[in-house]
Scaffold this motif. Structure first.
Motif, mmCIF file in Angstrom:
data_model
loop_
_atom_site.group_PDB
_atom_site.id
_atom_site.type_symbol
_atom_site.label_atom_id
_atom_site.label_comp_id
_atom_site.label_asym_id
_atom_site.label_seq_id
_atom_site.Cartn_x
_atom_site.Cartn_y
_atom_site.Cartn_z
ATOM 1 N N GLU A 104 -32.217 -90.649 -51.949
ATOM 2 C CA GLU A 104 -30.946 -90.672 -51.205
ATOM 3 C C GLU A 104 -30.078 -89.468 -51.563
ATOM 4 O O GLU A 104 -29.315 -88.978 -50.743
ATOM 5 C CB GLU A 104 -30.189 -91.978 -51.475
ATOM 6 C CG GLU A 104 -29.981 -92.215 -52.958
ATOM 7 C CD GLU A 104 -29.116 -93.422 -53.282
ATOM 8 O OE1 GLU A 104 -28.895 -94.238 -52.386
ATOM 9 O OE2 GLU A 104 -28.673 -93.511 -54.435
ATOM 10 N N ILE A 105 -30.224 -88.980 -52.805
ATOM 11 C CA ILE A 105 -29.446 -87.814 -53.232
ATOM 12 C C ILE A 105 -30.055 -86.551 -52.611
ATOM 13 O O ILE A 105 -29.340 -85.682 -52.107
ATOM 14 C CB ILE A 105 -29.444 -87.692 -54.778
ATOM 15 C CG1 ILE A 105 -28.885 -88.940 -55.425
ATOM 16 C CG2 ILE A 105 -28.727 -86.420 -55.227
ATOM 17 C CD1 ILE A 105 -27.408 -89.139 -55.418
ATOM 18 N N VAL A 136 -20.758 -87.716 -45.962
ATOM 19 C CA VAL A 136 -19.820 -87.842 -47.072
ATOM 20 C C VAL A 136 -18.613 -88.649 -46.628
ATOM 21 O O VAL A 136 -17.939 -88.309 -45.665
ATOM 22 C CB VAL A 136 -19.352 -86.470 -47.599
ATOM 23 C CG1 VAL A 136 -18.290 -86.653 -48.676
ATOM 24 C CG2 VAL A 136 -20.524 -85.690 -48.153
ATOM 25 N N PRO A 172 -15.638 -90.948 -63.472
ATOM 26 C CA PRO A 172 -16.376 -92.133 -63.909
ATOM 27 C C PRO A 172 -17.703 -92.311 -63.190
ATOM 28 O O PRO A 172 -17.970 -91.695 -62.161
ATOM 29 C CB PRO A 172 -15.426 -93.287 -63.586
ATOM 30 C CG PRO A 172 -14.244 -92.721 -62.925
ATOM 31 C CD PRO A 172 -14.379 -91.250 -62.823
ATOM 32 N N GLY A 219 -19.892 -90.963 -57.052
ATOM 33 C CA GLY A 219 -20.572 -90.083 -56.092
ATOM 34 C C GLY A 219 -20.664 -88.623 -56.517
ATOM 35 O O GLY A 219 -20.834 -87.741 -55.677
ATOM 36 N N LYS A 220 -20.634 -88.364 -57.805
ATOM 37 C CA LYS A 220 -20.708 -86.975 -58.284
ATOM 38 C C LYS A 220 -22.091 -86.365 -58.004
ATOM 39 O O LYS A 220 -22.194 -85.263 -57.480
ATOM 40 C CB LYS A 220 -20.408 -86.902 -59.797
ATOM 41 C CG LYS A 220 -19.057 -87.479 -60.173
ATOM 42 C CD LYS A 220 -18.801 -87.404 -61.667
ATOM 43 C CE LYS A 220 -19.782 -88.190 -62.530
ATOM 44 N NZ LYS A 220 -19.710 -89.668 -62.321
ATOM 45 N N THR A 221 -23.112 -87.116 -58.355
ATOM 46 C CA THR A 221 -24.470 -86.613 -58.137
ATOM 47 C C THR A 221 -24.736 -86.458 -56.638
ATOM 48 O O THR A 221 -25.371 -85.505 -56.195
ATOM 49 C CB THR A 221 -25.503 -87.570 -58.765
ATOM 50 O OG1 THR A 221 -25.180 -87.725 -60.144
ATOM 51 C CG2 THR A 221 -26.912 -87.029 -58.638
ATOM 52 N N ARG A 264 -19.487 -96.856 -56.354
ATOM 53 C CA ARG A 264 -20.260 -97.110 -55.148
ATOM 54 C C ARG A 264 -21.626 -97.723 -55.410
ATOM 55 O O ARG A 264 -22.402 -97.944 -54.506
ATOM 56 C CB ARG A 264 -20.450 -95.812 -54.378
ATOM 57 C CG ARG A 264 -19.178 -95.378 -53.715
ATOM 58 C CD ARG A 264 -19.296 -93.948 -53.275
ATOM 59 N NE ARG A 264 -18.031 -93.539 -52.703
ATOM 60 C CZ ARG A 264 -17.720 -93.703 -51.432
ATOM 61 N NH1 ARG A 264 -18.565 -94.248 -50.596
ATOM 62 N NH2 ARG A 264 -16.546 -93.327 -50.982
ATOM 63 N N ARG A 265 -21.924 -97.895 -56.669
ATOM 64 C CA ARG A 265 -23.224 -98.487 -56.963
ATOM 65 C C ARG A 265 -23.150 -99.979 -56.824
ATOM 66 O O ARG A 265 -22.218 -100.603 -57.336
ATOM 67 C CB ARG A 265 -23.649 -98.139 -58.390
ATOM 68 C CG ARG A 265 -24.173 -96.740 -58.437
ATOM 69 C CD ARG A 265 -24.632 -96.445 -59.824
ATOM 70 N NE ARG A 265 -24.276 -95.045 -60.078
ATOM 71 C CZ ARG A 265 -24.998 -94.231 -60.784
ATOM 72 N NH1 ARG A 265 -26.107 -94.650 -61.352
ATOM 73 N NH2 ARG A 265 -24.609 -92.992 -60.944
HETATM 74 P P1 ADP Z 1 -22.243 -90.707 -59.932
HETATM 75 O O1 ADP Z 1 -23.154 -89.539 -60.026
HETATM 76 O O2 ADP Z 1 -20.796 -90.313 -59.865
HETATM 77 O O3 ADP Z 1 -22.482 -91.725 -60.999
HETATM 78 P P2 ADP Z 1 -23.695 -91.225 -57.522
HETATM 79 O O4 ADP Z 1 -23.601 -89.912 -56.897
HETATM 80 O O5 ADP Z 1 -24.988 -91.576 -58.155
HETATM 81 O O6 ADP Z 1 -22.507 -91.445 -58.569
HETATM 82 O O7 ADP Z 1 -23.299 -92.300 -56.425
HETATM 83 C C1 ADP Z 1 -23.407 -93.703 -56.643
HETATM 84 C C2 ADP Z 1 -23.992 -94.356 -55.412
HETATM 85 O O8 ADP Z 1 -23.131 -94.208 -54.308
HETATM 86 C C3 ADP Z 1 -25.299 -93.752 -54.981
HETATM 87 O O9 ADP Z 1 -26.136 -94.808 -54.558
HETATM 88 C C4 ADP Z 1 -24.924 -92.840 -53.869
HETATM 89 O O10 ADP Z 1 -25.999 -92.672 -52.978
HETATM 90 C C5 ADP Z 1 -23.757 -93.542 -53.232
HETATM 91 N N1 ADP Z 1 -22.806 -92.576 -52.677
HETATM 92 C C6 ADP Z 1 -22.016 -91.774 -53.375
HETATM 93 N N2 ADP Z 1 -21.234 -91.041 -52.586
HETATM 94 C C7 ADP Z 1 -21.539 -91.401 -51.335
HETATM 95 C C8 ADP Z 1 -21.071 -91.015 -50.050
HETATM 96 N N3 ADP Z 1 -20.129 -90.110 -49.902
HETATM 97 N N4 ADP Z 1 -21.611 -91.585 -48.990
HETATM 98 C C9 ADP Z 1 -22.551 -92.507 -49.141
HETATM 99 N N5 ADP Z 1 -23.053 -92.925 -50.301
HETATM 100 C C10 ADP Z 1 -22.547 -92.379 -51.395
#
Ligand code: ADP
Ligand code: MG
Length: 309
Positions: free
Chosen positions: A125-126, A134, A168, A172-174, A307-308
């Protein structure tokens, strides 16, 4: 006598019907619009040549032409999947050959592009994150603004500083790194997206097979380097100074951007980097690394809901 006469008659009859069928087929093939067009373009082709090459003309009209009958290479109906036939007349002979079809070319371009992102264990997904997906909310406007600025500039020239996304878990940082990497690849800029704990493991393993230098070199030179989740793991002094330090030093000198994500702010990360796996407190060395991080990236906080699920 009768049996022989009988078979002869049968033979003549069959032969006649063969001739008839052959002629009907020839008419059908030569009146096919694509064949007609080909023959009109080569009036020098004789009837004898047509006769001799009827099988090639037939093959030509039964195949899909530049994907007119298929939606993807997988569903390609042609004898040579992903190839489209072409007719040519050269050296007084009709030739059929095959060229890559549109779908195949598109598929190959796509694979080539995915190869531009070299990453270790990134969720799908990433890797497929798109800028249009976004979700913009108040907590992230700053992050998105910085990201957009970087991407707009990169279309002209790669900026010398990336972004340090701090915030935190789960905001959605990654995901933003994925969006950036995917957008950059459309400008043919490759990104190396690495999950830090995996990076540490990989480098430790490389000591055994003597590939440390080779790998460090690849990270030094990547167009865009993205280090995901820095600070998630205590680093050894060796990794911090000889691996990370060397890579950042090089990129700082060459003005090559680096992106980071971290659950910590830069200030907090400095504390963490001062603690190595041996438990020594090495403030000076940690400070040196932080200086380099600040040279290759700009700190941008990301907040919002987790968002997890
Ligand atoms: P972090 O790196 O900050 O811990 P992640 O990037 O892994 O967070 O995001 C957490 C979850 O939310 C993932 O499953 C990601 O796919 C989803 N997610 C984050 N940002 C978005 C977005 N803008 N739109 C849809 N899904 C998102
Ligand atoms: Mg993350």
């Amino acid at each position: 006598m009768k049996p022989i006469q009988h078979s002869l008659q049968r033979w003549i009859q069959n032969n006649e019907s063969f001739q008839e069928r052959h002629n009907a087929m020839k008419r059908e093939i030569t009146s096919h619009p694509l064949v007609r067009q080909f023959l009109q373009g080569h009036e020098e082709i004789t009837d004898e040549q047509i006769e001799r090459n009827l099988n090639k003309l037939y093959e030509y009209i039964t195949q899909s032409h530049q994907c007119d009958r298929c939606t993807s290479v997988e569903t390609c109906k042609n004898m040579l999947q992903g190839y489209s036939p072409i007719l040519e007349y050269k050296n007084e002979e009709i030739h059929i050959s095959y060229e890559k079809c549109r779908n195949r070319l598109a598929e190959e371009a796509q694979t080539e592009q995915s190869d531009l992102i070299r990453s270790v264990h990134m969720p799908k997904e990433i890797l497929e994150a798109r800028i249009d997906d976004v979700h913009i909310d108040q907590n992230r406007t700053n992050a998105i603004k910085n990201m957009t600025q970087f991407l707009n500039a990169a279309e002209e020239k790669l900026p010398e500083r990336g972004i340090f996304f701090s915030g935190p878990f789960g905001v959605g940082k990654t995901y933003l790194l994925g969006v950036i990497a995917n957008r950059l690849k459309q400008f043919n800029i490759s990104s190396m997206l690495i999950y830090m704990p995996e990076f540490v493991r990989e480098m430790n393993a490389s000591i055994k097979d003597n590939t440390v230098q080779q790998k460090v070199d690849a990270f030094k030179r990547a167009d865009v380097l993205m280090l995901d989740d820095i600070g998630a793991e205590t680093l050894s002094a060796w990794f911090r100074d000889e691996v990370l330090g060397a890579i950042l030093q090089y990129r700082m000198m060459e003005k090559l951007p680096v992106f980071f994500t971290s659950n910590y702010t830069m200030a907090q990360l400095e504390e963490i980097l001062a603690t190595t796996t041996r438990g020594d407190v090495e403030k000076v060395k940690a400070g040196r690394i932080m200086e380099r991080i600040k040279q290759v990236s700009i700190e941008v906080p990301v907040n919002g809901e987790n968002r997890r699920r």
